[in-house]
Design an enzyme around this catalytic site. Structure first.
Site, PDB file in Angstrom:
ATOM      1  N   HIS A 288       0.816  -1.226   0.000  1.00  0.00           N
ATOM      2  CA  HIS A 288       0.000   0.000   0.000  1.00  0.00           C
ATOM      3  C   HIS A 288       0.850   1.277   0.000  1.00  0.00           C
ATOM      4  O   HIS A 288       0.480   2.260   0.632  1.00  0.00           O
ATOM      5  CB  HIS A 288      -0.936   0.011   1.233  1.00  0.00           C
ATOM      6  N   ASP A 354      -1.136  -4.560   6.062  1.00  0.00           N
ATOM      7  CA  ASP A 354      -2.187  -5.396   5.470  1.00  0.00           C
ATOM      8  C   ASP A 354      -1.876  -5.727   4.013  1.00  0.00           C
ATOM      9  O   ASP A 354      -1.168  -4.982   3.331  1.00  0.00           O
ATOM     10  CB  ASP A 354      -3.551  -4.689   5.569  1.00  0.00           C
ATOM     11  N   GLU A 355      -2.419  -6.854   3.572  1.00  0.00           N
ATOM     12  CA  GLU A 355      -2.485  -7.205   2.157  1.00  0.00           C
ATOM     13  C   GLU A 355      -1.155  -7.141   1.415  1.00  0.00           C
ATOM     14  O   GLU A 355      -1.116  -6.762   0.252  1.00  0.00           O
ATOM     15  CB  GLU A 355      -3.505  -6.291   1.440  1.00  0.00           C
ATOM     16  N   LEU A 356      -0.070  -7.518   2.064  1.00  0.00           N
ATOM     17  CA  LEU A 356       1.200  -7.588   1.336  1.00  0.00           C
ATOM     18  C   LEU A 356       1.174  -8.836   0.452  1.00  0.00           C
ATOM     19  O   LEU A 356       0.986  -9.938   0.949  1.00  0.00           O
ATOM     20  CB  LEU A 356       2.374  -7.645   2.320  1.00  0.00           C
TER      21      LEU A 356
END
Ligand SMILES: *[C@@H]1O[C@H](CO)[C@@H](O)[C@H](O)[C@H]1NC(C)=O
Ligand SMILES: *[C@@H]1O[C@H](CO)[C@@H](O)[C@H](O)[C@H]1NC(C)=O
Ligand SMILES: *[C@@H]1O[C@H](CO)[C@@H](O)[C@H](O)[C@H]1NC(C)=O
Ligand SMILES: *[C@@H]1O[C@H](CO)[C@@H](O)[C@H](O)[C@H]1NC(C)=O
Ligand SMILES: *[C@@H]1O[C@H](CO)[C@@H](O)[C@H](O)[C@H]1NC(C)=O
Ligand SMILES: *[C@@H]1O[C@H](CO)[C@@H](O)[C@H](O)[C@H]1NC(C)=O
Length: 586
Positions: A288, A354-356
């Site tokens: 992100h 988050d969401e790596l």
């Protein structure tokens, strides 16, 4: 035990009867203990107010000179009275058409003669930037039938919470300059269920002008919400001005006008601190963060890589290289710049996580792998380094749940984990002994259920996307928000680790024009769960929509009149009707 049963049902019948015969009192969120009568008392702008025995004069729009107990209380009193006298709340929407709901002015006025404010302990520096649980927000409020009002609390923040409750007892008379409460004598004893009660605001998908953030802080304080989490950067834009590296926002902001200067950041945090709302920031990493590629391309892998869904959750992709001394130097400079500026006003700093996507490091010459075995130790080192910097600045780190749950990263005891992925997350985290903030997307994601923001071309894509629902459809109505209990299904030991929660307002399709209507009154519903508890301890039952709706209807009117465009809760037919006319009975 069996012999207690008849007594209890008799008691609850009695309680129900009491509630049923009293006029609706709309304090939101519901205080722990609240009794009231039906004596009318009027409030005058010249009411005699004291704070710890000293006279405190009411000045309209008082702006505190500094963040000290006296100034914070003085400003709180000013906002409270400004709200009562300025918002012109004649509650016709809450009464049957044609009914006589107002006191008769010809019968004369009994006035509130004194308002005594007593703070029983000294504030500490941490009072204005507390860790969860560090400040005592409890208060006691009484208004006698003879017109003596008294507010007692251990901290100035407790005083602010009590002042808000006080303000919600009053209405304006339609004849004009008379303000009254019909509820004396009033006794309130109140304290929060959870110490962390927040909203996540995303200023990267859409930029929000400072005034939107300040207005949100105001509304939060009315709701007794106390944490504003600003997700200040993301792959789409970098509005944060860094004096030590001006190129990052020069290249990364949507436009030079869409930035937060150091003064903006400080003003936002001060504004919050004065209202008992701690503003803390998140710079999400190592995913992100693609936007940094615009100023520092050497630090980022997979920037705007396509098809995006192989590399990240949402375009444009881009993550920090995980094995790069250049990235480490950049982050040292970034944190040296930003953290000392925010630390005077916050206890926390959120480093995201988050969401790596594991694929990103395939494109990184320093790694060339998407295997967890290779990536996990690199990520552990990365998190250790950044959290070390956060602590060195006197702040406590916060991360998203993937860091401990998906990547098995070891984080120190002080660290707080924000859960979002659903029912099992809070359970799994508290089983590991970790402190948790709950933002379960099935209940507390306020952006959900309003459709996709991506376009779908005619043909296969159109067929695939139709009817273009977003990933977290459906909309979380205030009733669904209100139904969520962050500690449901936990043991008492696990429940103690839940510091509270935040509703999230991801801003892909939200900006200045629709923020208020989407956030309020749904954040209010979460606010009551977090302040008062999902379970009403007086009854042992879940709080009911039948009790909540009339109070929320009234509180919504107050929010609108104080300048926040909250959506309606129910149609006027319901707010003016008998509650049972708007109740579904199977
Ligand atoms: C990684 O990329 C491959 C295609 O090369 C894709 O099949 C896979 O789903 C991607 N993994 C993730 C986690 O997105
Ligand atoms: C990280 O980089 C160093 C040198 O730059 C290299 O020796 C090491 O093998 C790399 N680590 C991984 C996991 O690729
Ligand atoms: C790793 O990359 C390979 C080759 O592109 C791919 O098949 C696999 O799905 C990837 N693994 C993950 C976890 O994304
Ligand atoms: C983390 O641990 C779980 C369970 O032990 C395992 O299934 C998972 O593969 C591990 N993940 C990583 C990134 O090491
Ligand atoms: C608050 O209410 C509960 C039950 O409703 C009662 O047990 C308790 O004594 C009350 N506390 C005070 C201080 O009135
Ligand atoms: C409260 O509501 C939840 C559903 O939201 C339900 O699972 C639970 O049993 C209810 N608790 C009580 C005490 O009624």
């Amino acid at each position: 035990m069996a012999s207690l049963l008849p007594l209890r049902s008799c008691l609850s019948f009695f309680l129900f009867f009491l509630v049923a015969i009293q006029p609706v009192t709309a304090v939101w969120p519901a205080p722990k203990n609240f009794t009231k009568g039906n004596t009318v008392l009027y409030l005058h702008q010249a009411v005699k107010i004291t704070y710890n025995g000293d006279p405190l004069s009411y000045t309209y729009g008082y702006v505190p000179r500094d963040i000290t107990s006296k100034e914070v209380v003085q400003a709180g009193v000013s906002r409270t009275l400004d709200g009562i006298f300025g918002s012109k709340f004649v509650p016709w929407k809450l009464h049957k058409p044609g009914s006589q709901f107002e006191p008769d002015l010809h019968k004369g006025q009994k006035w509130i003669s004194t308002f005594e404010i007593v703070q029983t302990a000294k504030d500490k520096p941490s009072t204005f930037k507390p860790l969860a649980g560090e400040v005592d927000e409890s208060y006691k409020l009484s208004v006698s039938a003879e017109g003596a009002a008294k507010l007692t609390a251990a901290s100035s923040i407790g005083i602010l919470r009590g002042l808000e409750t006080f303000s919600q007892l009053f209405y304006q008379h339609s004849a004009g300059t008379f303000w009254y409460t019909p509820y004396a004598p009033v006794e309130v004893e109140d304290s929060p269920q959870f110490p962390h009660r927040g909203i996540l605001m995303d200023t990267a998908r859409h930029f929000f002008p400072v005034e939107d953030i300040l207005r949100t802080i105001d509304a939060m304080s009315w709701n007794k919400l106390n944490r504003l989490h600003i997700h200040v950067t993301d792959s789409q834009s970098w509005p944060l001005v860094l004096p030590s590296m001006p190129e990052v926002s020069e290249k990364g902001a949507y436009h030079p006008s869409q930035t937060y200067s150091p003064t903006d950041i400080e003003n936002i945090q001060r504004y919050g601190a004065i209202r008992g709302v701690e503003v803390y920031f998140e710079i999400d990493m190592p995913g992100h963060i693609g936007v940094v590629a615009l100023s520092h391309p050497e630090l980022i892998v997979a920037y705007n890589e396509l098809p995006y869904h192989w590399w990240c959750a949402q375009p444009p992709c881009g993550a920090f290289k995980l094995n790069s001394t250049e990235v480490d130097k950049f982050l040292e400079k970034l944190f040296d710049d930003f953290l000392p500026r925010v630390a005077p006003y916050a206890a926390y700093f959120h480093t995201g996580g988050d969401e790596l996507n594991k694929n990103d490091s395939m494109l990184d010459d320093g790694v060339r792998s998407n295997s967890s075995d290779v990536l996990q130790p690199l990520l552990q080192k990365f998190i250790d380094a950044q959290h070390g910097r956060v602590r060195k600045a006197g702040l406590t780190p916060v991360v998203w749940e993937e860091i401990p749950l998906e990547w098995n990263i070891t984080i120190a005891d002080d660290t707080v984990v924000q859960a979002w992925l659903g029912e099992q997350s809070v359970k799994k985290l508290t089983e590991k002994g970790l402190k948790v903030i709950d933002s379960n997307y099935n209940f507390w994601y306020l952006d959900c259920g309003r459709g996709q923001w991506l376009n779908w071309d005619n043909g296969a894509a159109f067929q695939l996307g139709y009817p273009f629902n977003d990933w977290c459809n459906p909309t979380k109505s205030w009733r669904l928000v209100y139904s969520h209990d962050p500690v449901a299904g936990l043991t008492p030991e696990q429940a103690k680790l839940v510091l509270g929660g935040e509703v999230a307002v991801w801003s892909e399709t939200i900006d200045s024009t629709n923020f208020d209507t989407l956030v309020w009154p749904r954040a209010s519903a979460a606010g009551e769960v977090l302040w008062s508890g999902r379970i009403d301890f007086a009854t042992g039952q879940n709080r009911s929509q039948l009790d909540a709706a009339p109070r929320l209807n009234e509180f919504r009117e107050r929010m609108v009149l104080r300048g926040v465009r909250s959506s309606p809760v129910q149609m006027t037919f319901c707010t003016q009707g008998k509650p049972e006319e708007c109740e579904y009975a199977p």
